[in-house]
Structure formats: C-alpha cells, structure tokens
Design an enzyme around this catalytic site. Sequence first.
Site, PDB file in Angstrom:
ATOM      1  CG  HIS A  67     -25.573 -12.106   1.838  1.00  0.00           C
ATOM      2  ND1 HIS A  67     -26.642 -11.271   1.573  1.00  0.00           N
ATOM      3  CD2 HIS A  67     -24.544 -11.640   1.073  1.00  0.00           C
ATOM      4  CE1 HIS A  67     -26.277 -10.358   0.692  1.00  0.00           C
ATOM      5  NE2 HIS A  67     -25.021 -10.574   0.365  1.00  0.00           N
ATOM      6  NE  ARG A 127      -2.419   3.895  10.359  1.00  0.00           N
ATOM      7  CZ  ARG A 127      -1.133   4.190  10.464  1.00  0.00           C
ATOM      8  NH1 ARG A 127      -0.209   3.329  10.044  1.00  0.00           N
ATOM      9  NH2 ARG A 127      -0.758   5.339  10.982  1.00  0.00           N
ATOM     10  CB  CYS A 165     -30.673 -14.151   2.419  1.00  0.00           C
ATOM     11  SG  CYS A 165     -28.921 -13.804   2.169  1.00  0.00           S
ATOM     12  CB  THR A 224      -0.094  14.772   8.374  1.00  0.00           C
ATOM     13  OG1 THR A 224      -0.949  15.510   9.243  1.00  0.00           O
ATOM     14  CG2 THR A 224       0.258  13.446   9.023  1.00  0.00           C
ATOM     15  N   GLY A 258      -3.847  16.426   9.598  1.00  0.00           N
ATOM     16  CA  GLY A 258      -3.443  17.219  10.742  1.00  0.00           C
ATOM     17  C   GLY A 258      -4.564  18.101  11.259  1.00  0.00           C
ATOM     18  CD1 TRP A 318       7.608   6.086  18.804  1.00  0.00           C
ATOM     19  CD2 TRP A 318       5.853   6.712  17.572  1.00  0.00           C
ATOM     20  NE1 TRP A 318       7.810   5.627  17.532  1.00  0.00           N
ATOM     21  CE2 TRP A 318       6.745   6.002  16.749  1.00  0.00           C
ATOM     22  CE3 TRP A 318       4.677   7.207  17.016  1.00  0.00           C
ATOM     23  CZ2 TRP A 318       6.482   5.787  15.408  1.00  0.00           C
ATOM     24  CZ3 TRP A 318       4.418   6.984  15.689  1.00  0.00           C
ATOM     25  CH2 TRP A 318       5.317   6.283  14.901  1.00  0.00           C
ATOM     26  CG  LEU A 372      -0.702   7.405   6.360  1.00  0.00           C
ATOM     27  CD1 LEU A 372      -1.508   8.377   5.499  1.00  0.00           C
ATOM     28  CD2 LEU A 372      -1.013   7.624   7.833  1.00  0.00           C
ATOM     29  CD  GLU A 376     -29.097 -13.518   6.035  1.00  0.00           C
ATOM     30  OE1 GLU A 376     -29.880 -12.561   5.978  1.00  0.00           O
ATOM     31  OE2 GLU A 376     -27.918 -13.473   5.602  1.00  0.00           O
ATOM     32  CB  SER A 422       4.605  14.000  16.729  1.00  0.00           C
ATOM     33  OG  SER A 422       4.918  13.423  15.473  1.00  0.00           O
TER      34      SER A 422
END
Length: 363
Positions: A51, A185, A85, A197, A296, A171, A205, A53, A169
């Site tokens: 972590h 992403r 921690c 879509t 979509g 661009w 993706l 700390e 679509s």
Amino acid sequence: MNTDEKYMRVAIGLALKAEGLTSPNPIVGAVIVKQKKVVGKGYHKRCGLAHAEVNALNDAQGKAKGATLYVTLEPCDHFGRTPPCTDAIIKNRIKKVVIGMGDPNPINAGRGIRKLNRAGVKTVVGVLEEDARSLNKPYLKFITKKVPYITIKIAESLDGKIATRTGDSKWITSEDARRYVHELRGKVDAVMVGVNTVIKDDPMLLSKYSNEKQPIRIIVDSALKAPLNAKMFSNARGYPVIIATTKKASFAKIRRYEAKGVRFLFLTSKKGNVDLSRLVKVLGRMGISHILVEGGGKLIASLIEERLADRFLFFIAPKIIGGRTAITPVEGEGIKKMTEAIVLKNARVRKFENDILIEAEAS
C-alpha cells in the site's frame, strides 16, 4: 493553502499515477514530511502489492521517526492481501498522520484511525476531503453498494446525432478526443456495449495506448444476435469478452461462441431484454468496479431509466448531421414533460481540438 493542504496535494498527485490499475482497491498516495522536508513518497501501484503508506515508509529509509505522514485515505487495520498499514506506521514511530478521507469499507471504517490514536499517533481527518473522494468514486460506490460505477460515453454532433441516417459514424469526433477515450479504456475494468453497436460498428473496444491494462469487453445481447465474425471475438482468448444474454439465446450458437473463448452470463429478462439491475450485481460479484458504456442508444436509455449510470461524458463535435431518422445517443420512449428531465450535477467543460467534452454526474 496551508501546510497540510500543500502536502495532501502531493499525495493526491501520487495516487493518480495508478489511476485504473488498483481495482477493486482504491488509488492512494502518501507523503512523509519531517522538518518541512519530504523524506518519503509512495503510492499503491497494483492490487495485491504494498500500500501507499508502506511504499512511502520504505522510501524514507529510516527517516520516518517523529515525522508526519500525509495519506489520501485512512490507513488499513486489517489483513487482506497485505498486512495492516497501521502496524507499519506505528512501528516506524510516525508522530502524526494527516488523512484525506476516512475509509468507507465496512471492514476498516474508523478502525485505522482508532488504532493509531490508541498508539499515541495524532490524526487529522478530512484535509482536502472532496478532492480525496474524487480520486475514488468507483471504489466508493463499489465498496458500499457492491455494484460497479458506470460511466457513459457519447460522441455526438452539434445537433445531437451519433450517426447519419445510413448509420455511418466514423468519425464524429477528433483524433484527440478519440485518444482520450482509448486512454480511459485502459483505466476502467470493463467496456460495455449493446449488441446493435457490435452489429453496426464492429468495434474492438481495446485501448490503443495502454500497455498495462486492457478492459474486459461486455456485450448486452438478449437474443444472441452478435455476428460470430465480429472483430472482438478474434482475440477473446487473450482479451476477455463476456456476453450477457437470456434464455432466448440459442444453445447451439452459444457453443460456437464458446469455441472462440467467449464467456457467458445468463440472466433473467426484463421487458424482453437483459435485466440490467441484475447484471450489474453479477458484475460486482466478479470484482468489476468501473464500467465504461460506449453505446448504443437503447442500452444507454435503459441504464438511465433504471438509475444505474453515475457519470456522463458527452463529446460534442462542431458538425451538423441532420435528418429525422439519424440516430440519437439516448433512445427509449423518452419523457413527456421537461419537469421529468434528468438533471445532472457537477458539470465540467474541456476542449479537445475543436470538440467539447461536457462531463457531469447523476444527481
């Protein structure tokens, strides 16, 4: 800006270095200051690793005695993948701990602060608390409600269209805006789209600019209409693809998808479609804490109607598409009166080349 705020901002900057990489853990930054000098810095880099700390204490190399530790989130006082921690802080004889916000995790909430106080370590809680909370909105929702934080991304023209009347679509927005989405992403756990879509755009993706993390790809497809030759299925064994479907899906067709490495979630239906409320609960149990929805219009409308969306990213390009049948970003039946409109909060504006990004949150 006072001293505590000054060093808390340093800790916040450190935390951001691991944005999207620690899920389902929060991102956390820590700074150790002694006699007005920074002697140690650290941040939580990955789930399962040390972590913030502990990394800051290691960086201090024995100089932490009598120092002040600044940390964006309450130190943990329980054994998880790593030891508490609080024990490391006490062992290194830190004198004071300044904390951005308390930990909402029921396992730890308040325990870390109480443990430090019992050991004689002074604590100050709530320094730049709103900034500290902003770091971990997905974590805050996930750890308290056990469901993912959902960000909806929309790219539209100035007249509110996401495609022409023929469905073209590519661009609408600039390369700069599209790069930002690819970077995003790489910071979320999963990217979700509706089956239409996949049929119309055939997206991959994945993130073009992330070498450390790629998202799980989720398709909401109640009747299993996604084409078997869709691009994202070509690498499903290396980069996971999950199809959320219902009993309407053909068993024979399921086997063909599974042969490509695609995984399935079988859910109850709601009005003939995948029950989205049930889906987010299942995804939460899988440890998915942040989902980016990229379309979509039907899926987005359903998420909004069921109050499942948390954040909206509207990319608006200075283009006019026109056409009564051109596609809009939010479908469904829509509202009858303006008084029924969903009002978002905390709106912020940013520019990408000629495009404008409006970011806002659900009320």
